[in-house]
Design a protein around this motif. Structure first.
Motif, mmCIF file in Angstrom:
data_model
loop_
_atom_site.group_PDB
_atom_site.id
_atom_site.type_symbol
_atom_site.label_atom_id
_atom_site.label_comp_id
_atom_site.label_asym_id
_atom_site.label_seq_id
_atom_site.Cartn_x
_atom_site.Cartn_y
_atom_site.Cartn_z
ATOM 1 N N ASN A 1 -66.697 -62.503 7.143
ATOM 2 C CA ASN A 1 -67.829 -61.629 7.444
ATOM 3 C C ASN A 1 -67.344 -60.333 8.089
ATOM 4 O OD1 ASN A 1 -70.309 -63.241 6.761
ATOM 5 N ND2 ASN A 1 -69.284 -64.701 8.113
ATOM 6 N N THR B 1 -80.421 -61.385 14.753
ATOM 7 C CA THR B 1 -81.623 -60.802 14.150
ATOM 8 C C THR B 1 -82.367 -59.991 15.204
ATOM 9 O OG1 THR B 1 -81.841 -62.608 12.569
ATOM 10 C CG2 THR B 1 -83.820 -61.343 13.053
ATOM 11 N N ASP C 1 -84.248 -58.132 3.886
ATOM 12 C CA ASP C 1 -85.071 -59.191 4.459
ATOM 13 C C ASP C 1 -85.225 -58.945 5.958
ATOM 14 O OD1 ASP C 1 -86.219 -61.494 5.435
ATOM 15 O OD2 ASP C 1 -84.775 -62.864 4.514
ATOM 16 N N LYS D 1 -86.110 -60.789 8.291
ATOM 17 C CA LYS D 1 -85.622 -61.917 9.088
ATOM 18 C C LYS D 1 -84.098 -61.888 9.232
ATOM 19 C CE LYS D 1 -89.645 -63.858 9.760
ATOM 20 N NZ LYS D 1 -90.264 -63.824 11.111
ATOM 21 N N LYS D 2 -83.444 -61.085 8.398
ATOM 22 C CA LYS D 2 -81.986 -60.974 8.458
ATOM 23 C C LYS D 2 -81.537 -59.609 8.981
ATOM 24 C CE LYS D 2 -81.028 -64.317 4.783
ATOM 25 N NZ LYS D 2 -80.406 -64.541 3.458
ATOM 26 N N TYR D 3 -82.496 -58.769 9.313
ATOM 27 C CA TYR D 3 -82.187 -57.428 9.818
ATOM 28 C C TYR D 3 -81.686 -57.549 11.254
ATOM 29 C CZ TYR D 3 -83.045 -52.526 11.170
ATOM 30 O OH TYR D 3 -82.922 -51.229 11.626
ATOM 31 N N ILE D 4 -80.444 -57.135 11.469
ATOM 32 C CA ILE D 4 -79.819 -57.354 12.781
ATOM 33 C C ILE D 4 -79.990 -56.150 13.697
ATOM 34 C CG2 ILE D 4 -78.150 -59.024 11.909
ATOM 35 C CD1 ILE D 4 -76.890 -55.572 12.905
ATOM 36 N N ASN E 1 -76.721 -52.660 8.641
ATOM 37 C CA ASN E 1 -77.456 -53.669 7.893
ATOM 38 C C ASN E 1 -77.235 -53.514 6.390
ATOM 39 O OD1 ASN E 1 -79.481 -55.616 9.378
ATOM 40 N ND2 ASN E 1 -79.483 -53.723 10.564
ATOM 41 N N ASP F 1 -74.736 -56.097 4.307
ATOM 42 C CA ASP F 1 -75.645 -57.043 3.654
ATOM 43 C C ASP F 1 -74.878 -58.148 2.914
ATOM 44 O OD1 ASP F 1 -78.006 -58.171 2.713
ATOM 45 O OD2 ASP F 1 -78.094 -56.845 0.954
ATOM 46 N N HIS G 1 -75.028 -64.403 11.382
ATOM 47 C CA HIS G 1 -76.146 -64.361 12.317
ATOM 48 C C HIS G 1 -75.935 -65.364 13.445
ATOM 49 C CE1 HIS G 1 -77.893 -62.132 8.992
ATOM 50 N NE2 HIS G 1 -78.816 -61.704 9.834
#
Length: 316
Positions: free
Chosen positions: A131, A137, A158, A160-163, A204, A208, A213
């Motif tokens: 990674n 998140t 997404d 819910k995956k936006y950090i 992000n 991607d 997370h």
């Protein structure tokens, strides 16, 4: 093993950074070796000395001056405004850490409006695998409808995956090996993406599919819609909910616990006491102002979603 931790600050943010640094030191394990580096362009000698005084035998506090030429391509343009109303170069410093410090294959970055409530070495020991970075998140935006719409429609990601980029465990070796900075600069100069959260949106998008997370306890944020996390490892007073401006902020006790043993305690208490309800109302309104960008970016032919639809690879 050296555990490198980076902050990026401007001189006027020193007193808040001091609280964060104090908390980091208080929770550091004496058996480890920590190097804390403040990236800056204008940090006064007095403030450097005050921050350095928190160091000890196993926490070494250092300062690194960001050369103007390094960040010159990142211009004071509206699409690079933070919170849609002002420009600060310091938000971009974190992106350059892997290139500026090639001696580190992994590094931690944290914002200055944080409190470290656990040993940050635990965060550093995260297995990143292949990674690009690890993060949490962004919980501060999950109940903001317009921000969720922006992430879906403008970023084509997404929510819910936006950090949130206020805490990052960087795979510095991968950043260098895969020429992250070249890719970032190319996208920046080619498209000038209009962003609500400039550095955060770029991270992000480019990360991607390769973002690890982490448990939300490592980026706990004050939120009026949810109960506080019971055992936060790192608290991030994101957006406008600062305990030195608002009296009822979630996790405020953590901030004041560590503020009390800094040379800025009385100044911080005075700042809270003198902050007016009018100023607080204005702060809350800034969120709406920030979100106004969603309207214009949604119809921008060069927004992230449209550029990806045209076949441009924005992922690293």
């Amino acid at each position: 093993m050296i555990i490198p931790v980076f902050y990026s600050i401007s001189d006027d943010f020193t007193k808040y950074a001091a609280v964060s640094l104090n908390s980091l030191v208080k929770n550091a394990n004496p058996e480890n070796d920590y190097t804390v580096i403040f990236l800056n362009q204008d940090l006064s000698k007095k403030h450097q000395e005050q921050l350095a005084s928190f160091g000890n035998d196993y926490v070494h506090v250092k300062f690194f001056h960001i050369d103007e030429s390094l960040v010159k391509p990142i211009q004071n343009r509206k699409e690079n405004y933070l919170r849609a109303d002002f420009f600060t170069m310091s938000i971009f410093y974190r992106l350059f850490i892997p290139e500026l410090f090639p001696q580190y294959d992994k590094a931690i970055y944290i914002d200055s409006d944080t409190v470290v409530a656990d040993d940050i070495a635990k965060l550093y020991n995260t297995d990143l695998s292949d990674n690009l970075f690890a993060a949490c998140t962004d919980s501060s935006i999950q109940y903001v409808d317009k921000m969720v719409k922006y992430i879906k429609d403008v970023l084509a990601l997404d929510p819910k995956k936006y950090i949130n980029s206020g805490m990052l465990v960087l795979n510095s070796k991968a950043f260098r090996d895969e020429h992250f900075i070249d890719h970032f600069m190319n996208l920046l100069e080619k498209y000038h993406f209009d962003c609500i959260a400039p550095d955060q949106d770029y991270l992000n998008e480019t990360g991607d599919g390769r973002i690890l997370h982490l448990d939300p306890r490592w980026d706990a944020m004050p939120n009026e819609n949810t109960e506080p996390i019971s055992n936060p490892g790192l608290i991030h007073y994101n957006l406008f909910f600062k305990p030195w401006h608002f009296k009822d902020v979630q996790y405020k006790d953590y901030f004041w616990k560590y503020a009390e043993t800094t040379p800025f305690y009385e100044e911080l208490k005075s700042e809270l006491a003198n902050y007016t309800d009018k100023q607080r109302t204005k702060d809350r309104a800034k969120l709406d102002h920030m979100l106004e960008k969603e309207d214009s970016t949604a119809i921008d032919p060069n927004n992230w979603a449209q550029v990806k639809n045209k076949g441009e690879r924005v992922k690293l």
